[in-house]
Design an enzyme around this catalytic site. Structure first.
Site, short mmCIF file in Angstrom:
data_model
loop_
_atom_site.label_atom_id
_atom_site.label_comp_id
_atom_site.label_asym_id
_atom_site.label_seq_id
_atom_site.Cartn_x
_atom_site.Cartn_y
_atom_site.Cartn_z
CG ASN A 196 -0.82 6.12 0.11
OD1 ASN A 196 -0.16 6.99 0.68
ND2 ASN A 196 -0.39 4.87 -0.03
CB VAL B 21 -0.94 -0.01 1.23
CG1 VAL B 21 -1.61 1.35 1.40
CG2 VAL B 21 -2.00 -1.09 1.06
CD GLU C 55 -2.38 2.69 -2.53
OE1 GLU C 55 -2.07 1.71 -1.85
OE2 GLU C 55 -1.82 3.79 -2.44
CD GLU D 294 2.59 6.41 2.82
OE1 GLU D 294 2.48 5.39 2.10
OE2 GLU D 294 1.78 7.36 2.77
CG ASP E 56 -2.65 17.05 -46.52
OD1 ASP E 56 -1.93 16.76 -47.48
OD2 ASP E 56 -3.83 17.43 -46.63
CB THR F 6 -4.89 13.27 3.58
OG1 THR F 6 -3.96 12.18 3.52
CG2 THR F 6 -5.79 13.09 4.78
CB ILE G 254 0.68 0.55 -4.99
CG1 ILE G 254 1.34 -0.82 -5.19
CG2 ILE G 254 -0.26 0.85 -6.15
CD1 ILE G 254 0.38 -1.96 -5.08
CG ASP H 225 -8.00 17.73 -45.59
OD1 ASP H 225 -7.11 17.03 -46.12
OD2 ASP H 225 -8.44 18.77 -46.12
#
Length: 855
Positions: free
Chosen positions: A690, A278, A283, A665, A325, A693, A281, A596
């Site tokens: 994660n 956790v 999240e 963390e 083009d 907040t 990653i 186009d």
């Protein structure tokens, strides 16, 4: 191969006659050949789009974390992750579905009718109902519904620009037969092709191919087999996600080893593993990226760019080369007179000149003109339209003269004659007007001395500049029959397909932004080079290559280095366009292709980013593109590049915030393992940090405005990873300070007798404050945060207040207290923690200063 057959052989091969098909026979052929239409592109349902949002490596990693959470019965953790994935999918689905609806709305739902010979009588049918062998009738303004072998022509001219890219009308001849089966489409004078437009004259023809068997249909088939390039954002995020998965794998192995060494319970090991996963990653990243891209999409729609794929936004910002083009993209696909050159003076297109010049331009003219809502509308050969518009722009009273007067005699323009002539009775005099190629007109005019040689020098000079020159002359005569010579020379008009307004400035801006521009066109090399030189794309003819030279290049093995410095590609086929784009990709470019016409569609699909025109573009081109320009302006591409770069910058800011706090963390948890103390933050608390907040703030960070220098810096290397040295340095410094500070706090509180729950509560609050402070650090990679304007993103300030407010609310709410294991903290302790968090600003400012000195 019907262009290699005469008319009778064509009818024999198609098993039809000049009397047309019977209704019964047409019905049988419809069953055999099918309907005359291209299959619609497969439409994605809302469910398809929703499922597509989950097809991302980072989403896969998050789903694995969810499964692990449920496996150890941590349903709260798993529920949090699933909730954020669901929100991300909803946002992405809404954006892509609404963008698709906008794109579909650009299609004109108009039924096209055509005159067909059925049962020996002329009837009008919907173009989808015609079949092979039908005899069709054409006149000015009719769109060709299928591939046709021409049987009869009467002064026939056709605009094939949507198929070939050539803006000049093509004259057709039914009796021409070719021996060479490799004759280019644009040179087949005995054929009409689906998608082209009759601009002058009349014709009768037999249908040789319908639907997918037409030249347009073959291009559509080419699209189906085309390789689709991934936008750079997807490539970077895939690589980023793989790296995260590798990091998690290494950390999990370490945790298991340490857990076994400490003789921990299996559940505790899984519990710690989830906490690390956790933490590692990000999240909130999928949601933050989606919001950043959605915001950019909204801004781009206001700047005339419809986004069909969210990931294409950053892709346009990543592009290092625009392959554009010419016809309809850089130019207006509308011929116009630029100057009128007399033997003694050069007149600008809006400058009043001799009355005979203007009368010759409007009266010796086969185009038709009408007035609707105070605007002139022209139909006919583009050269005639250009001359008529030139005359009316200077003297609009000539419109009434053209309507009221009838020519005495008319000699229509024929390619073999190279001129046209008309005689009128004006003011009691008979006046003969003549126009055509300068060489032919000069041969019919009377000159003194060798002044005609001087005129020819003028003509050659302007021809070398890419202009098409049309000379004019007149003669006052008593004869009704058109004079063969003795005309007075008036001068010649220089005609060109004019540049779109703002294109030159847009190309200059792209150059300053480090984005190269090349021109790919079906037009003549001289004309293409002149336009390219005017726009600043090319300065030497050595930078020009045509389709024939490209064919030889392909025969020689297509060495990519030989195309690296070419800037103008003329007379190229759709297959060659596709190969040119691939070659530049092989040279290391991220290529954005604009166009186009149906001739642009394969290249649009091959490109990293395909950009089609919303007004003049074909359905085939739009279906092949990632972005659509609603105003057909090349300048809007530069707007898109700016917004794409802003989106990428904001994504980097979000990644820095999320990864640096995630790294903090990890440091916090690893230190707790090394010092054999309880885990400082529970998985649900990490998810709170994660997803809630930090999640509120990273969304606001994704709404940052453009930095002043966004279009002044060089295009970044397409291979540059998101985690470059600057990002790594900032993540490590910020993450170490936050992680170590949080651990010291947690460890100290335990030593002073605080319970684990209270220590975690204080540590969690400190991490929230760190996030509140660090979001401002994330706004600038190199500049001091004290030198940037913090008032530009007021939503960011609001998000910080909301994030802190939500956490304070959770400390007082009984349900949230139970869920997060938190409790209120007095103001004095809150102030101390805020002071620790504010030191992070000083730390990051020192990092920038040291990095600048080292550089």
């Amino acid at each position: 191969m019907f262009y290699t057959k005469n008319i009778q052989s064509t009818l024999t091969d198609l098993e039809c006659t000049l009397d047309g098909l019977s209704t019964h026979e047409a019905t049988q052929r419809n069953k055999h050949y099918g309907q005359n239409s291209l299959p619609d592109a497969k439409k994605h349902t809302i469910l398809d789009i929703f499922i597509e949002q989950f097809k991302s490596p980072i989403i896969y990693v998050l789903l694995i974390a969810t499964i692990i959470s449920f496996a150890i019965k941590e349903f709260t953790d798993g529920g949090f992750i699933l909730a954020v994935l669901f929100i991300n999918a909803l946002i992405g689905t809404f954006q892509e579905y609404t963008a698709g609806q906008k794109a579909d709305a650009l299609k004109k739902v108009i039924k096209t009718y055509v005159t067909v010979l059925r049962d020996g009588e002329k009837v009008e049918l919907i173009s989808q109902d015609i079949t092979v062998g039908d005899i069709l009738f054409f006149e000015s303004g009719v769109k060709v519904p299928a591939d046709i072998r021409i049987i009869e022509t009467n002064d026939l001219s056709v605009n094939e620009s949507l198929l070939t890219g050539e803006s000049i009308d093509v004259t057709k001849d039914a009796n021409t037969v070719y021996d060479d089966i490799d004759t280019p489409i644009g040179d087949r004078k005995n054929m009409l092709y689906a998608g082209s437009m009759i601009t002058k004259g009349r014709a009768v023809g037999v249908v040789t191919a319908i639907g997918e068997q037409t030249e347009v249909g073959k291009i559509a088939s080419l699209l189906a087999s085309s390789h689709v390039s991934k936008p750079p954002l997807l490539l970077r995020m895939e690589k980023f996600s793989i790296n995260i998965a590798k990091i998690i794998g290494v950390i999990v192995v370490l945790i298991v080893m340490v857990g076994i060494y400490q003789e921990s319970e299996l559940k505790d090991i899984f519990f710690l593993t989830v906490a690390i996963a956790v933490s590692t990653i990000p999240e909130g990243l999928p949601v933050a990226i989606t919001v950043a891209l959605s915001m950019a999409s909204s801004v781009m729609s206001r700047r005339n760019v419809i986004v069909r794929k969210l990931s294409a936004i950053e892709g346009l910002g990543s592009c290092t080369l625009i392959a554009s083009d010419k016809t309809g993209t850089m130019t207006q696909n509308r011929l116009s007179v630029e100057q009128f050159i007399t033997p003694t003076k050069i007149y600008k297109a809006t400058e009043a000149t001799d009355e005979y010049i203007l009368k010759c331009a409007i009266l010796c003219n086969e185009s038709t003109c009408t007035v609707e809502e105070s605007k002139y509308h022209f139909l006919g050969d583009q050269v005639d339209v250009a001359l008529a518009r030139y005359a009316l722009d200077i003297d609009d009273s000539l419109f009434q003269l053209q309507k009221e007067i009838t020519p005495i005699e008319v000699m229509p323009y024929e390619p073999e004659n190279q001129f046209s002539a008309m005689s009128y009775r004006l003011g009691g005099k008979k006046i003969h007007f003549i126009k055509g190629s300068p060489e032919m007109i000069l041969s019919k005019c009377t000159f003194q001395d060798n002044s005609s040689d001087t005129v020819l020098e003028q003509v050659n000079l302007w021809a070398g500049r890419g202009f098409r020159n049309i000379a004019l002359g007149y003669k006052i005569s008593e004869e009704d029959e058109l004079a063969k010579d003795g005309y007075s020379y008036l001068g010649f008009a220089t005609i060109i397909d004019p540049l779109r307004e703002g294109v030159k400035d847009a190309i200059q801006t792209a150059s300053e932004a480090g984005v190269e521009v090349v021109m790919i066109t079906g037009d003549h090399p001289n004309t293409a080079f002149f336009i390219a030189k005017e726009l600043g794309i090319a300065i030497s003819k050595d930078e020009v290559i045509d389709g024939q030279a490209i064919a030889h290049w392909i025969e020689n093995g297509a060495p990519k280095e030989e195309l690296a410095h070419k800037r103008v590609f003329a007379r190229v086929s759709p297959e060659q366009k596709q190969l040119i784009v691939k070659t530049f990709q092989d040279l290391g470019h991220f290529v954005a292709v604009t166009g186009d016409g149906v001739n642009d569609a394969p290249a649009l699909k091959r490109a990293n980013i395909g950009i089609s025109m919303g007004k003049s573009g074909t359905d085939v081109a739009r279906e092949s593109s990632d972005l659509i320009l609603t105003d057909d302006s090349f300048g809007s591409i530069v707007n898109g590049i700016e917004e794409g770069r802003v989106a990428y910058d904001n994504i980097r800011k979000v990644i820095h915030l999320l990864i640096s706090t995630g790294f903090a963390e990890i440091v916090l948890i690893l230190l707790s393992m090394l010092f054999f103390v309880p885990i400082p933050l529970l998985p649900v608390q990490l998810l709170w940090l994660n997803l809630v907040t930090n999640g509120i703030q990273d969304v606001a960070l994704g709404l940052e405005k453009a930095e002043p220098s966004v279009l002044k810096r060089e295009a970044r290397d397409p291979k540059e990873p998101i985690f470059n040295t600057i990002m790594i340095s900032r993540v490590i410094v910020g993450g170490l300070y936050m992680g170590i500070s949080a651990f010291v706090l947690f460890y100290t509180l335990l030593q002073y007798g605080y319970s684990e729950e209270m220590a975690r509560n204080m540590t969690l609050l400190l991490m929230v404050l760190f996030e509140n402070v660090h979001v401002f650090n994330s706004r600038a990679e190199n500049n001091s945060i004290f030198k940037i304007d913090h008032s530009k993103n007021r939503f960011l300030w609001l998000s910080v207040i909301i994030a802190q407010g939500v956490h304070i609310f959770s400390m007082y709410n009984p349900f949230m207290q139970s869920l997060l294991d938190v409790q209120p903290v007095d103001l004095k302790k809150w102030g101390v923690l805020l002071g620790i968090a504010l030191i992070l600003m000083v730390v990051m400012e020192i990092e920038k200063m040291v990095r600048r000195r080292l550089q």
